[in-house]
Design a protein around this motif. Structure first.
Motif, PDB file in Angstrom:
ATOM      1  N   CYS A  22       1.169  12.326  -3.541  1.00 55.11           N
ATOM      2  CA  CYS A  22       2.483  12.910  -3.782  1.00 55.11           C
ATOM      3  C   CYS A  22       3.255  11.964  -4.692  1.00 55.11           C
ATOM      4  CB  CYS A  22       3.225  13.097  -2.475  1.00 55.11           C
ATOM      5  SG  CYS A  22       4.938  13.667  -2.658  1.00 55.11           S
ATOM      6  N   ALA A  23       3.767  12.504  -5.783  1.00 54.24           N
ATOM      7  CA  ALA A  23       4.561  11.715  -6.700  1.00 54.24           C
ATOM      8  C   ALA A  23       5.773  12.526  -7.130  1.00 54.24           C
ATOM      9  CB  ALA A  23       3.731  11.308  -7.919  1.00 54.24           C
ATOM     10  N   ALA A  24       6.841  11.820  -7.503  1.00 57.88           N
ATOM     11  CA  ALA A  24       8.042  12.484  -7.989  1.00 57.88           C
ATOM     12  C   ALA A  24       8.176  12.223  -9.485  1.00 57.88           C
ATOM     13  CB  ALA A  24       9.270  11.983  -7.252  1.00 57.88           C
ATOM     14  N   SER A  25       8.909  13.083 -10.144  1.00 54.12           N
ATOM     15  CA  SER A  25       8.993  13.054 -11.600  1.00 54.12           C
ATOM     16  C   SER A  25       9.695  11.802 -12.093  1.00 54.12           C
ATOM     17  CB  SER A  25       9.734  14.290 -12.102  1.00 54.12           C
ATOM     18  OG  SER A  25      10.948  14.461 -11.385  1.00 54.12           O
ATOM     19  N   GLY A  26       8.916  10.818 -12.487  1.00 53.56           N
ATOM     20  CA  GLY A  26       9.455   9.698 -13.228  1.00 53.56           C
ATOM     21  C   GLY A  26      10.192   8.635 -12.447  1.00 53.56           C
ATOM     22  N   PHE A  27      10.176   8.689 -11.100  1.00 58.84           N
ATOM     23  CA  PHE A  27      10.856   7.620 -10.376  1.00 58.84           C
ATOM     24  C   PHE A  27      10.083   7.299  -9.111  1.00 58.84           C
ATOM     25  CE2 PHE A  27      12.536  10.420  -7.112  1.00 58.84           C
ATOM     26  CZ  PHE A  27      12.702  11.628  -7.755  1.00 58.84           C
ATOM     27  N   PRO A  28      10.207   6.057  -8.632  1.00 57.06           N
ATOM     28  CA  PRO A  28       9.493   5.674  -7.420  1.00 57.06           C
ATOM     29  C   PRO A  28      10.125   6.293  -6.184  1.00 57.06           C
ATOM     30  CG  PRO A  28      10.835   3.859  -8.170  1.00 57.06           C
ATOM     31  CD  PRO A  28      10.953   4.919  -9.209  1.00 57.06           C
ATOM     32  N   LEU A  29       9.361   6.326  -5.134  1.00 49.80           N
ATOM     33  CA  LEU A  29       9.805   6.978  -3.914  1.00 49.80           C
ATOM     34  C   LEU A  29      10.339   6.002  -2.881  1.00 49.80           C
ATOM     35  CD1 LEU A  29       6.835   9.499  -3.627  1.00 49.80           C
ATOM     36  CD2 LEU A  29       9.179  10.023  -4.306  1.00 49.80           C
ATOM     37  N   ASP A  30      10.585   4.754  -3.284  1.00 51.50           N
ATOM     38  CA  ASP A  30      10.929   3.748  -2.279  1.00 51.50           C
ATOM     39  C   ASP A  30      12.294   3.957  -1.642  1.00 51.50           C
ATOM     40  OD1 ASP A  30      11.718   1.011  -4.599  1.00 51.50           O
ATOM     41  OD2 ASP A  30      11.941   3.173  -4.758  1.00 51.50           O
ATOM     42  N   ALA A  35       7.473  13.266   3.433  1.00 52.90           N
ATOM     43  CA  ALA A  35       6.798  13.977   4.514  1.00 52.90           C
ATOM     44  C   ALA A  35       5.697  14.871   3.973  1.00 52.90           C
ATOM     45  CB  ALA A  35       7.801  14.821   5.297  1.00 52.90           C
ATOM     46  N   TRP A  36       4.702  15.072   4.794  1.00 53.95           N
ATOM     47  CA  TRP A  36       3.645  16.050   4.523  1.00 53.95           C
ATOM     48  C   TRP A  36       3.731  17.157   5.554  1.00 53.95           C
ATOM     49  CZ3 TRP A  36       0.658  16.186   0.277  1.00 53.95           C
ATOM     50  CH2 TRP A  36       0.544  15.023  -0.478  1.00 53.95           C
ATOM     51  N   ILE A  70      -0.562   8.273   6.654  1.00 56.47           N
ATOM     52  CA  ILE A  70       0.328   8.333   5.498  1.00 56.47           C
ATOM     53  C   ILE A  70       0.540   6.909   5.004  1.00 56.47           C
ATOM     54  CG2 ILE A  70       2.457   8.260   6.872  1.00 56.47           C
ATOM     55  CD1 ILE A  70       3.621  10.311   4.893  1.00 56.47           C
ATOM     56  N   ALA A  71       0.451   6.715   3.697  1.00 55.48           N
ATOM     57  CA  ALA A  71       0.564   5.369   3.139  1.00 55.48           C
ATOM     58  C   ALA A  71       1.078   5.483   1.714  1.00 55.48           C
ATOM     59  CB  ALA A  71      -0.789   4.669   3.167  1.00 55.48           C
ATOM     60  N   SER A  72       1.454   4.343   1.158  1.00 58.89           N
ATOM     61  CA  SER A  72       1.946   4.350  -0.217  1.00 58.89           C
ATOM     62  C   SER A  72       1.351   3.180  -0.981  1.00 58.89           C
ATOM     63  CB  SER A  72       3.464   4.260  -0.242  1.00 58.89           C
ATOM     64  OG  SER A  72       3.896   3.002   0.261  1.00 58.89           O
ATOM     65  N   ASP A  73       1.519   3.236  -2.287  1.00 59.63           N
ATOM     66  CA  ASP A  73       1.067   2.132  -3.132  1.00 59.63           C
ATOM     67  C   ASP A  73       2.188   1.107  -3.204  1.00 59.63           C
ATOM     68  OD1 ASP A  73       1.725   3.537  -6.443  1.00 59.63           O
ATOM     69  OD2 ASP A  73       2.724   3.852  -4.518  1.00 59.63           O
ATOM     70  N   SER A  74       2.296   0.283  -2.182  1.00 60.24           N
ATOM     71  CA  SER A  74       3.357  -0.710  -2.078  1.00 60.24           C
ATOM     72  C   SER A  74       3.340  -1.619  -3.295  1.00 60.24           C
ATOM     73  CB  SER A  74       3.191  -1.529  -0.806  1.00 60.24           C
ATOM     74  OG  SER A  74       3.216  -0.687   0.312  1.00 60.24           O
ATOM     75  N   VAL A  80       2.811   8.433  -2.732  1.00 53.44           N
ATOM     76  CA  VAL A  80       2.567   8.421  -1.292  1.00 53.44           C
ATOM     77  C   VAL A  80       1.332   9.269  -1.024  1.00 53.44           C
ATOM     78  CG1 VAL A  80       3.456   9.098   0.962  1.00 53.44           C
ATOM     79  CG2 VAL A  80       4.978   8.027  -0.700  1.00 53.44           C
ATOM     80  N   TYR A  81       0.469   8.755  -0.196  1.00 51.41           N
ATOM     81  CA  TYR A  81      -0.813   9.401   0.061  1.00 51.41           C
ATOM     82  C   TYR A  81      -0.876   9.933   1.488  1.00 51.41           C
ATOM     83  CZ  TYR A  81      -1.995   6.488  -3.961  1.00 51.41           C
ATOM     84  OH  TYR A  81      -2.007   5.888  -5.186  1.00 51.41           O
TER      85      TYR A  81
END
Length: 119
Positions: A22-30, A35-36, A70-74, A80-81
């Protein structure tokens, strides 16, 4: 405009694994909760798992606990995966990613990605 994009769905045999992204357009999700959800044919959409803005998992549905993570590329949380292991035919559904200020306030939704688990 915020766009949320899921990827990674597909067809897998029971017992196999898939990783959804899961990715958002052009900005990080931090700064977002992520949610899935999933919606099986003829059923309502239900929550699978959510990670809050602090990066901790807020909930994981009992039906997937121990199999899905659920995890992310910290640390920037660009993606987010949802790591799905030991898949079962009953996991077949369209999986959606949603983001927002908290796991209870999800403002933006993706279009969904199909996961099909064959027996």
């Amino acid at each position: 405009e915020v766009q949320v994009v899921e990827s990674g769905g597909g067809l897998v045999y029971a017992g196999g694994s898939l990783r959804l992204s899961c990715a958002a357009s052009g900005f990080p999700l931090d700064d977002y909760a992520v949610a899935w959800f999933r919606q099986a044919p003829g059923k309502e959409r239900v929550g699978v798992s959510c990670t809050n803005t602090d990066g901790h998992t807020y909930y994981t549905d009992s039906s997937v606990k121990g199999r899905f993570t659920i995890a992310s590329d910290s640390p920037k949380k660009n993606t987010v995966y949802l790591q799905m292991n030991s898949l079962k035919p009953e996991d077949t559904a369209v999986y959606y990613c949603a983001i927002g200020g908290s796991c209870h306030t999800l403002d933006y939704w993706g279009q969904g990605t199909q996961v099909t688990v064959s027996s």
